[in-house]
Design a protein around this motif. Structure first.
Motif, PDB file in Angstrom:
ATOM      1  N   MET A 224       0.813  -1.223   0.000  1.00  0.00           N
ATOM      2  CA  MET A 224       0.000   0.000   0.000  1.00  0.00           C
ATOM      3  C   MET A 224       0.841   1.264   0.000  1.00  0.00           C
ATOM      4  N   GLN A 225       1.999   1.192   0.689  1.00  0.00           N
ATOM      5  CA  GLN A 225       2.874   2.373   0.688  1.00  0.00           C
ATOM      6  C   GLN A 225       3.350   2.650  -0.727  1.00  0.00           C
ATOM      7  N   GLN A 226       3.619   1.575  -1.456  1.00  0.00           N
ATOM      8  CA  GLN A 226       4.059   1.773  -2.830  1.00  0.00           C
ATOM      9  C   GLN A 226       2.938   2.414  -3.665  1.00  0.00           C
ATOM     10  N   ALA A 227       1.737   1.934  -3.499  1.00  0.00           N
ATOM     11  CA  ALA A 227       0.611   2.525  -4.243  1.00  0.00           C
ATOM     12  C   ALA A 227       0.504   4.008  -3.899  1.00  0.00           C
ATOM     13  N   ALA A 228       0.644   4.323  -2.606  1.00  0.00           N
ATOM     14  CA  ALA A 228       0.535   5.718  -2.174  1.00  0.00           C
ATOM     15  C   ALA A 228       1.665   6.558  -2.759  1.00  0.00           C
ATOM     16  N   ARG A 229       2.850   5.961  -2.864  1.00  0.00           N
ATOM     17  CA  ARG A 229       3.999   6.717  -3.380  1.00  0.00           C
ATOM     18  C   ARG A 229       3.924   6.959  -4.883  1.00  0.00           C
ATOM     19  N   VAL A 230       3.537   5.936  -5.644  1.00  0.00           N
ATOM     20  CA  VAL A 230       3.716   6.069  -7.098  1.00  0.00           C
ATOM     21  C   VAL A 230       2.460   6.442  -7.879  1.00  0.00           C
ATOM     22  N   SER A 231       1.275   6.268  -7.283  1.00  0.00           N
ATOM     23  CA  SER A 231       0.074   6.417  -8.123  1.00  0.00           C
ATOM     24  C   SER A 231      -0.697   7.695  -7.821  1.00  0.00           C
ATOM     25  N   GLN A 232      -1.490   8.096  -8.793  1.00  0.00           N
ATOM     26  CA  GLN A 232      -2.416   9.221  -8.591  1.00  0.00           C
ATOM     27  C   GLN A 232      -3.853   8.723  -8.514  1.00  0.00           C
ATOM     28  N   ARG A 233      -4.083   7.499  -8.999  1.00  0.00           N
ATOM     29  CA  ARG A 233      -5.402   6.877  -8.946  1.00  0.00           C
ATOM     30  C   ARG A 233      -5.253   5.506  -8.317  1.00  0.00           C
ATOM     31  N   THR A 234      -6.169   5.150  -7.443  1.00  0.00           N
ATOM     32  CA  THR A 234      -6.104   3.818  -6.841  1.00  0.00           C
ATOM     33  C   THR A 234      -7.458   3.129  -6.946  1.00  0.00           C
ATOM     34  N   ALA A 235      -7.386   1.851  -7.310  1.00  0.00           N
ATOM     35  CA  ALA A 235      -8.594   1.016  -7.355  1.00  0.00           C
ATOM     36  C   ALA A 235      -8.412  -0.094  -6.336  1.00  0.00           C
ATOM     37  N   PHE A 236      -9.381  -0.223  -5.440  1.00  0.00           N
ATOM     38  CA  PHE A 236      -9.309  -1.266  -4.424  1.00  0.00           C
ATOM     39  C   PHE A 236     -10.256  -2.409  -4.794  1.00  0.00           C
ATOM     40  N   PHE A 237      -9.692  -3.601  -4.866  1.00  0.00           N
ATOM     41  CA  PHE A 237     -10.476  -4.791  -5.223  1.00  0.00           C
ATOM     42  C   PHE A 237     -10.612  -5.716  -4.020  1.00  0.00           C
ATOM     43  N   HIS A 238     -11.764  -6.398  -3.964  1.00  0.00           N
ATOM     44  CA  HIS A 238     -11.973  -7.388  -2.912  1.00  0.00           C
ATOM     45  C   HIS A 238     -12.884  -8.470  -3.460  1.00  0.00           C
ATOM     46  N   LEU A 239     -12.464  -9.712  -3.332  1.00  0.00           N
ATOM     47  CA  LEU A 239     -13.269 -10.865  -3.783  1.00  0.00           C
ATOM     48  C   LEU A 239     -13.776 -10.696  -5.217  1.00  0.00           C
ATOM     49  N   GLY A 240     -12.931 -10.169  -6.075  1.00  0.00           N
ATOM     50  CA  GLY A 240     -13.307 -10.032  -7.484  1.00  0.00           C
ATOM     51  C   GLY A 240     -14.086  -8.776  -7.817  1.00  0.00           C
ATOM     52  N   HIS A 241     -14.513  -8.043  -6.780  1.00  0.00           N
ATOM     53  CA  HIS A 241     -15.255  -6.796  -7.015  1.00  0.00           C
ATOM     54  C   HIS A 241     -14.310  -5.605  -6.994  1.00  0.00           C
ATOM     55  N   LEU A 242     -14.625  -4.609  -7.814  1.00  0.00           N
ATOM     56  CA  LEU A 242     -14.004  -3.303  -7.616  1.00  0.00           C
ATOM     57  C   LEU A 242     -14.829  -2.611  -6.539  1.00  0.00           C
ATOM     58  N   VAL A 243     -14.185  -2.314  -5.427  1.00  0.00           N
ATOM     59  CA  VAL A 243     -14.927  -1.722  -4.304  1.00  0.00           C
ATOM     60  C   VAL A 243     -14.910  -0.209  -4.398  1.00  0.00           C
ATOM     61  N   GLU A 244     -13.753   0.337  -4.719  1.00  0.00           N
ATOM     62  CA  GLU A 244     -13.633   1.797  -4.697  1.00  0.00           C
ATOM     63  C   GLU A 244     -12.510   2.224  -5.623  1.00  0.00           C
ATOM     64  N   TYR A 245     -12.738   3.314  -6.326  1.00  0.00           N
ATOM     65  CA  TYR A 245     -11.737   3.820  -7.274  1.00  0.00           C
ATOM     66  C   TYR A 245     -11.737   5.327  -7.173  1.00  0.00           C
ATOM     67  N   GLY A 246     -10.578   5.923  -7.005  1.00  0.00           N
ATOM     68  CA  GLY A 246     -10.549   7.373  -6.898  1.00  0.00           C
ATOM     69  C   GLY A 246      -9.132   7.891  -6.803  1.00  0.00           C
ATOM     70  N   PRO A 247      -9.004   9.210  -6.579  1.00  0.00           N
ATOM     71  CA  PRO A 247      -7.677   9.792  -6.394  1.00  0.00           C
ATOM     72  C   PRO A 247      -6.975   9.102  -5.216  1.00  0.00           C
ATOM     73  N   THR A 248      -5.708   8.772  -5.403  1.00  0.00           N
ATOM     74  CA  THR A 248      -4.985   7.976  -4.406  1.00  0.00           C
ATOM     75  C   THR A 248      -5.036   8.607  -3.014  1.00  0.00           C
ATOM     76  N   ASP A 249      -4.816   9.931  -2.938  1.00  0.00           N
ATOM     77  CA  ASP A 249      -4.793  10.524  -1.589  1.00  0.00           C
ATOM     78  C   ASP A 249      -6.151  10.404  -0.903  1.00  0.00           C
ATOM     79  N   GLU A 250      -7.237  10.484  -1.684  1.00  0.00           N
ATOM     80  CA  GLU A 250      -8.582  10.307  -1.106  1.00  0.00           C
ATOM     81  C   GLU A 250      -8.774   8.882  -0.595  1.00  0.00           C
ATOM     82  N   ILE A 251      -8.351   7.928  -1.427  1.00  0.00           N
ATOM     83  CA  ILE A 251      -8.547   6.521  -1.047  1.00  0.00           C
ATOM     84  C   ILE A 251      -7.796   6.217   0.245  1.00  0.00           C
TER      85      ILE A 251
END
Ligand SMILES: Nc1ncnc2c1ncn2[C@@H]1O[C@H](COP(=O)(O)OP(=O)(O)OP(=O)(O)O)[C@@H](O)[C@H]1O
Length: 269
Positions: A224-251
């Motif tokens: 997660m630290q890597q995602a926070a460091r390198v990305s501007q958009r983050t998509a969180f997946f759980h059990l095959g679902h996309l749960v949440e997608y948005g600007p990384t700092d918001e997520i």
């Protein structure tokens, strides 16, 4: 584990558009009877690094592989839904998959240079795609690609040596240079640092930062630290679902879904 609402997908401030570099609509992936990705819709923009995060087995690598049809290579995998590149369906039977994989390059978990010289690792793709008209052209492509991958100074005096003789981190940057050499528009990275030590990881992360803006980059990461460091958009997946997608700092600072918050705060995963 807590009971979660598995139906609602939160796209923070992100309405799905059809002018994104790549769009996925209602994408599901099955391995035989087993469904690994459940009706996921997402946009991938040119100017951002997009991170796919989520616990092991949530389907993020499977979903990533849909973007350049790498799942075609797995016999039991079946992909449903639509994925477009610049508005064109990549699963159209008329789509040239070799061409597609040049436009949408991929870097894997374990560095996998060809057992050839450093020069040949880079030159191979441009040669089969007819991108160089002369040896001078090819030399230029090799140099530019290695420069963009931050490897030129380390290897310029030993281009004839085998790519497999480099350190793990250098091999991974060589693989990134190899993807860059065919002038891609999108680069998919499937846990590109998981086999690297912290110093090599930092170099690859710096490189991702430098490449941002030139290519659309999608990175799957456990970290997660890597995602926070390198990305501007983050998509969180759980059990095959996309749960949440948005600007990384918001997520990371203000997740909307319970599942995202619990994952970010280490309550599961
Ligand atoms: N080739 C395959 N054949 C059958 N099932 C598979 C295959 N690849 C993945 N799966 C299954 O699909 C589901 C999603 O796997 P996937 O590797 O996409 O998840 P992931 O989130 O990337 O996990 P990890 O972080 O552990 O790599 C898992 O249940 C996995 O066991």
């Amino acid at each position: 584990m807590a009971e979660y609402d598995t139906e609602t997908v939160v796209h923070e401030e992100m309405t799905l558009r059809n002018d994104a570099k790549m769009t996925a609509r209602d994408v599901s992936v099955f391995y035989g009877q087993k469904q690994a990705v459940r009706s996921v819709s997402i946009d991938v923009d040119s100017h951002y690094v997009t991170a796919f995060i989520g616990p092991s087995g949530c389907g993020k690598s499977t979903f990533l592989r849909c973007f350049n049809r790498m799942n075609d290579t797995i016999d039991i995998a079946r992909v449903e839904g639509d994925i477009d590149l610049d508005g064109r369906d990549i699963y159209d039977p008329k789509m040239d998959v070799v061409q597609l994989r040049a436009r949408v390059g991929m870097v894997f978990q374990k560095p996998n240079p060809f057992p050839k010289s450093i020069y040949e690792n880079i030159a191979y793709g441009p040669r089969i795609h007819g991108l160089a008209e002369s040896k001078t052209d090819m030399d230029r492509i090799v140099e530019t690609s290695l420069q963009r991958a931050g490897l030129w100074n380390e290897v310029k005096d030993r281009l004839d040596e085998s790519g497999t003789a480099l350190s793990g981190g250098q091999q991974q940057r060589l693989c990134i240079a190899r993807a860059i050499a065919v002038d891609p528009e999108v680069i998919l990275m499937d846990e590109p640092c998981s086999a690297l030590d912290p110093i090599a990881t930092a170099k690859v992360e710096e490189l991702i930062d430098e490449l941002q803006g030139r290519y659309a980059i999608v990175i799957v990461t456990h970290n997660m630290q890597q995602a926070a460091r390198v990305s501007q958009r983050t998509a969180f997946f759980h059990l095959g679902h996309l749960v949440e997608y948005g600007p990384t700092d918001e997520i990371f600072t203000n997740p909307k879904a319970d599942r995202t918050r619990d994952y970010i705060t280490g309550r599961f995963g």
